[in-house]
Design a protein around this motif. Structure first.
Motif, short mmCIF file in Angstrom:
data_model
loop_
_atom_site.label_atom_id
_atom_site.label_comp_id
_atom_site.label_asym_id
_atom_site.label_seq_id
_atom_site.Cartn_x
_atom_site.Cartn_y
_atom_site.Cartn_z
N ALA A 425 0.83 -1.21 0.00
CA ALA A 425 0.00 0.00 0.00
C ALA A 425 0.86 1.26 0.00
CB ALA A 425 -0.94 -0.01 1.21
N ILE A 426 1.94 1.25 0.78
CA ILE A 426 2.84 2.41 0.83
C ILE A 426 3.44 2.68 -0.54
CG2 ILE A 426 5.08 3.19 1.69
CD1 ILE A 426 4.38 1.82 4.35
N GLY A 427 3.93 1.63 -1.19
CA GLY A 427 4.51 1.81 -2.52
C GLY A 427 3.51 2.34 -3.52
N ASN A 428 2.28 1.83 -3.48
CA ASN A 428 1.24 2.29 -4.39
C ASN A 428 0.87 3.75 -4.12
OD1 ASN A 428 1.15 -0.21 -5.60
ND2 ASN A 428 -0.57 -0.94 -4.38
N LEU A 429 0.86 4.13 -2.84
CA LEU A 429 0.48 5.50 -2.48
C LEU A 429 1.51 6.51 -2.99
CD1 LEU A 429 -1.72 7.02 -0.89
CD2 LEU A 429 -0.27 6.85 1.13
N CYS A 430 2.76 6.09 -3.10
CA CYS A 430 3.83 6.98 -3.55
C CYS A 430 4.03 6.95 -5.06
CB CYS A 430 5.14 6.61 -2.86
SG CYS A 430 5.17 6.91 -1.09
N THR A 431 3.16 6.23 -5.77
CA THR A 431 3.33 6.03 -7.21
C THR A 431 2.20 6.67 -7.99
OG1 THR A 431 4.43 3.91 -6.78
CG2 THR A 431 3.62 4.28 -9.02
N ARG A 432 2.54 7.33 -9.08
CA ARG A 432 1.53 7.94 -9.94
C ARG A 432 0.87 6.90 -10.84
NH1 ARG A 432 2.46 13.49 -10.14
NH2 ARG A 432 4.57 14.17 -9.58
N GLY A 433 -0.34 7.23 -11.26
CA GLY A 433 -0.93 6.53 -12.38
C GLY A 433 -1.66 5.24 -12.09
N LEU A 434 -1.86 4.86 -10.82
CA LEU A 434 -2.60 3.64 -10.52
C LEU A 434 -4.09 3.90 -10.66
CD1 LEU A 434 -0.65 2.28 -7.43
CD2 LEU A 434 -0.40 1.64 -9.83
N ALA A 436 -8.32 2.16 -11.27
CA ALA A 436 -9.19 1.04 -10.92
C ALA A 436 -9.10 -0.07 -11.96
CB ALA A 436 -10.64 1.53 -10.80
N ASP A 437 -8.72 0.26 -13.18
CA ASP A 437 -8.64 -0.74 -14.24
C ASP A 437 -7.25 -1.35 -14.37
OD1 ASP A 437 -11.30 -0.35 -15.03
OD2 ASP A 437 -10.72 1.47 -16.11
N SER A 438 -6.33 -0.89 -13.54
CA SER A 438 -4.95 -1.36 -13.63
C SER A 438 -4.71 -2.49 -12.66
CB SER A 438 -3.98 -0.21 -13.34
OG SER A 438 -2.66 -0.69 -13.25
N GLU A 439 -4.08 -3.56 -13.14
CA GLU A 439 -3.72 -4.68 -12.28
C GLU A 439 -2.32 -4.50 -11.68
OE1 GLU A 439 -5.60 -7.13 -11.32
OE2 GLU A 439 -7.30 -6.68 -12.61
N GLY A 440 -1.59 -3.50 -12.20
CA GLY A 440 -0.23 -3.30 -11.75
C GLY A 440 -0.16 -2.57 -10.42
N ASN A 441 1.07 -2.38 -9.94
CA ASN A 441 1.29 -1.62 -8.73
C ASN A 441 2.67 -1.01 -8.79
OD1 ASN A 441 2.98 -3.80 -8.21
ND2 ASN A 441 1.51 -4.80 -6.86
N SER A 442 3.10 -0.44 -7.67
CA SER A 442 4.40 0.22 -7.65
C SER A 442 5.52 -0.79 -7.89
CB SER A 442 4.61 0.90 -6.30
OG SER A 442 4.63 -0.06 -5.26
N GLY A 443 6.65 -0.26 -8.33
CA GLY A 443 7.78 -1.13 -8.63
C GLY A 443 8.51 -1.60 -7.38
N VAL A 444 9.43 -2.54 -7.61
CA VAL A 444 10.22 -3.10 -6.52
C VAL A 444 11.07 -2.05 -5.81
CG1 VAL A 444 12.02 -4.76 -5.95
CG2 VAL A 444 10.20 -5.39 -7.55
N ARG A 509 -14.59 7.98 -16.36
CA ARG A 509 -13.25 7.79 -15.82
C ARG A 509 -12.59 9.13 -15.54
NH1 ARG A 509 -9.24 3.84 -18.59
NH2 ARG A 509 -8.11 4.67 -16.81
N ARG A 510 -12.04 9.24 -14.33
CA ARG A 510 -11.32 10.45 -13.95
C ARG A 510 -9.84 10.16 -13.77
NH1 ARG A 510 -15.64 12.70 -9.42
NH2 ARG A 510 -17.47 12.01 -10.53
N ASP A 511 -9.46 8.89 -14.00
CA ASP A 511 -8.10 8.49 -13.69
C ASP A 511 -7.07 9.12 -14.63
OD1 ASP A 511 -9.07 6.61 -11.76
OD2 ASP A 511 -9.72 5.41 -13.47
N ALA A 512 -7.46 9.27 -15.91
CA ALA A 512 -6.46 9.69 -16.88
C ALA A 512 -5.86 11.04 -16.53
CB ALA A 512 -7.09 9.72 -18.27
N CYS A 513 -6.73 12.02 -16.22
CA CYS A 513 -6.22 13.35 -15.90
C CYS A 513 -5.61 13.39 -14.52
CB CYS A 513 -7.32 14.40 -16.03
SG CYS A 513 -8.72 14.16 -14.92
N ALA A 514 -6.17 12.60 -13.60
CA ALA A 514 -5.64 12.63 -12.23
C ALA A 514 -4.27 11.98 -12.17
CB ALA A 514 -6.60 11.91 -11.29
N ALA A 515 -4.04 10.97 -13.03
CA ALA A 515 -2.80 10.21 -12.94
C ALA A 515 -1.60 10.99 -13.46
CB ALA A 515 -2.92 8.91 -13.73
#
Length: 532
Positions: A425-434, A436-444, A509-515
């Protein structure tokens, strides 16, 4: 990684923690005095709000469960679950219990038995003190803390998946304040991130001390900074690797293993311990818990100038609230595809029932050996520390030579299981562009950085300052987190009267501009224009 990092979330938290650790090493006494004074100020002025807030969230959860909102599916009617229900439950259970409940359910009852609140007029070790002790354990570790986690997690899940908001704590506030709240998302997320990282460090320090105490049962050696450093390093490497491997692999598998080990441990103590006493005392004290729930939940000690609530109940509420916003991001993210009613069962009702059963077994056993045998667990608690009570209890059970090493392993897995979900969760919170349709998350790299930071803070604090210092740092986040959660709960009231606001098709979708720029004024302006 530099381009994907949310700088206004990452750097303030990172630098504040580095500064706090430096100050604590430079002047330990001043650091502890200042953090203690700030914590006392928060509790003195807002104890009433912590108590009201905790009860309010549990009542709100019940209202949601029986409302029309309970039928809403997280992610929309066509959303597919990312986890099966058994795996979902095991992750939820093990990422919230952590290692604390393993040891505190045997040690804490002894505190309440021998040192009940003065204003209640209970005699230490009396029948009333026994019932007070057990009912207090149910209060502190079952339905209330899970409600503090579950309600904001539900708000985030619905905002993220149904209203298509970004992966941010500010998304929980958008239904109440509108898109303009996103301009403050960096500040809000950084504040919650600070509380969680400090909280993880305190728990890691406690877990390391616990494991070191268990190792000392065999080696007879003292707990040295070197030993703590080795233990913390092994734990950090393990939970970072688990978090880096992703939700479906490391986190899910470790959670399943942890849940199975806890189940085996509980069954063993139930069968080989004072079974009838556990059942009788558990039933009787649970009745006391239900009978006195509101009185005890709202107990601030003001009438009798009693400090007990500050030391225990309100202190716990502050801890749960401090952890809740970021924990909500993880719990909300893994809930796609299930209804709100299913969400509350898996994130509140079932884990709370598990905690009730666990307390009935372990807390009752601790009280039994203290009251009805020659084993003085209270002396062990006072002379050796919290972590030694559980080991001493197992010394009285069959096959202790086998079970005590297994306890060390279970404690290790319990902390790693909780830490890897929070690191995710911490890594995802510090990462841009996540989205609801994305299965990815922050990097290692992001997870390695924060895992290392947690380890360094935990090692420095436990080796030089003591665990109380970092606990104070974490608790200071309880008040702003409480305010965020209470404000976010306003979204529930809007959705209760207008469930159609959660129709995925009705929310573009509001993700594109927010990301593109999570923390800039430009992104807030774009969102404002879209809202108009």
């Amino acid at each position: 990684m530099a381009r994907s990092i949310r700088h206004l979330v990452f750097w303030p938290t990172f630098l504040i923690l580095i500064t706090a650790v430096s100050l604590s090493v430079r002047d330990k006494d001043s650091f502890l005095a200042n953090t203690t004074a700030m914590n006392n100020w928060v509790l003195d002025h807002f104890s009433w709000l912590f108590t009201l807030g905790s009860v309010y969230l549990l009542v709100l959860a019940v209202i949601i469960y029986f409302s029309r909102l309970g039928n809403i599916r997280i992610g929309g009617e066509d959303a597919k679950p990312m986890l099966s229900k058994p795996r979902w439950f095991s992750i939820t259970l093990c990422t919230t219990l952590a290692v604390g409940v393993l040891f505190w359910t045997t040690a804490e009852p002894l505190y309440h038995l021998m040192s009940p609140p003065e204003s209640l007029g209970l005699e230490a070790g009396s029948t009333d003190a026994i019932l007070f002790s057990m009912s207090t354990m149910f209060l502190h570790w079952s339905f209330t803390p899970y409600a503090i986690y579950a309600v904001p997690a539900l708000v985030f899940a619905l905002a993220f998946y149904n209203r298509r908001q970004k992966f941010s704590i500010s998304s929980m506030l958008e239904p109440v304040f509108g898109p303009r709240i996103t301009r403050y998302s960096g500040l809000i997320d950084a504040l919650a991130l600070y509380s969680l990282v400090a909280g993880m460090a305190s728990t890691l320090g406690t877990g390391a001390l616990t494991l070191a105490g268990g190792i000392g049962q065999y080696t007879g050696g003292e707990t040295t900074p070197l030993l703590l450093g080795i233990i913390i390093s092994v734990i950090v490497v393990t939970f970072v690797l688990s978090a880096a491997s992703g939700l479906q692999k490391g986190i899910a598998r470790l959670s399943s293993l942890n849940a199975g080990l806890l189940l085996v441990l509980g069954v063993f103590v139930f069968v080989c311990g004072p079974t009838i006493f556990m059942l009788k005392l558990g039933v009787e004290s649970f009745g006391v818990y239900l009978d006195t729930f509101f009185t005890r939940s709202l107990f601030t000690g003001a009438a009798g100038n009693d400090q007990w609530p500050y030391w225990w109940s309100i202190f716990y509420w502050a801890i749960w609230f401090a952890w809740a916003p970021v924990t909500a991001l993880f719990l909300g993210r893994i809930s796609r595809g299930y209804t709100v009613r299913e969400f509350l069962r898996v994130n509140l009702f079932y884990p709370a029932l598990f905690a009730v059963a666990w307390i009935t077994i372990f807390s009752s056993a601790s009280l039994y050996f203290q009251l009805h045998t020659d084993v003085d667990l209270n002396s062990v608690l006072n002379d050796q520390g919290v972590e030694h009570v559980l080991y001493s209890l197992f010394d009285q059970l069959p096959l202790s030579g086998v079970w005590i090493p297994l306890l060390l392993f279970i404690a290790f897995v319990s902390y790693v299981t909780a830490a890897d979900s929070n690191t995710d969760a911490i890594g995802n919170l510090c990462t841009r562009g996540l989205t609801a349709d994305s299965e990815g998350n922050s990097g290692v790299p992001m997870k390695v950085i924060w895992g290392g930071m947690v380890g360094v803070v935990a090692w420095v604090m436990t080796s030089s300052v003591g665990i109380d210092g970092v606990k104070m740092l974490s608790n200071l986040g309880g008040l702003p987190a409480l305010i965020i959660i209470l404000l976010a709960s306003g979204a529930i009231w809007r959705w209760l009267s207008n469930p159609e606001l959660l129709n995925v098709e009705a929310n573009p979708r509001r993700d594109a501009c927010a990301a593109t720029s999570h923390d800039s004024k430009d992104s807030a302006a774009i969102l404002d224009q879209k809202a108009q």
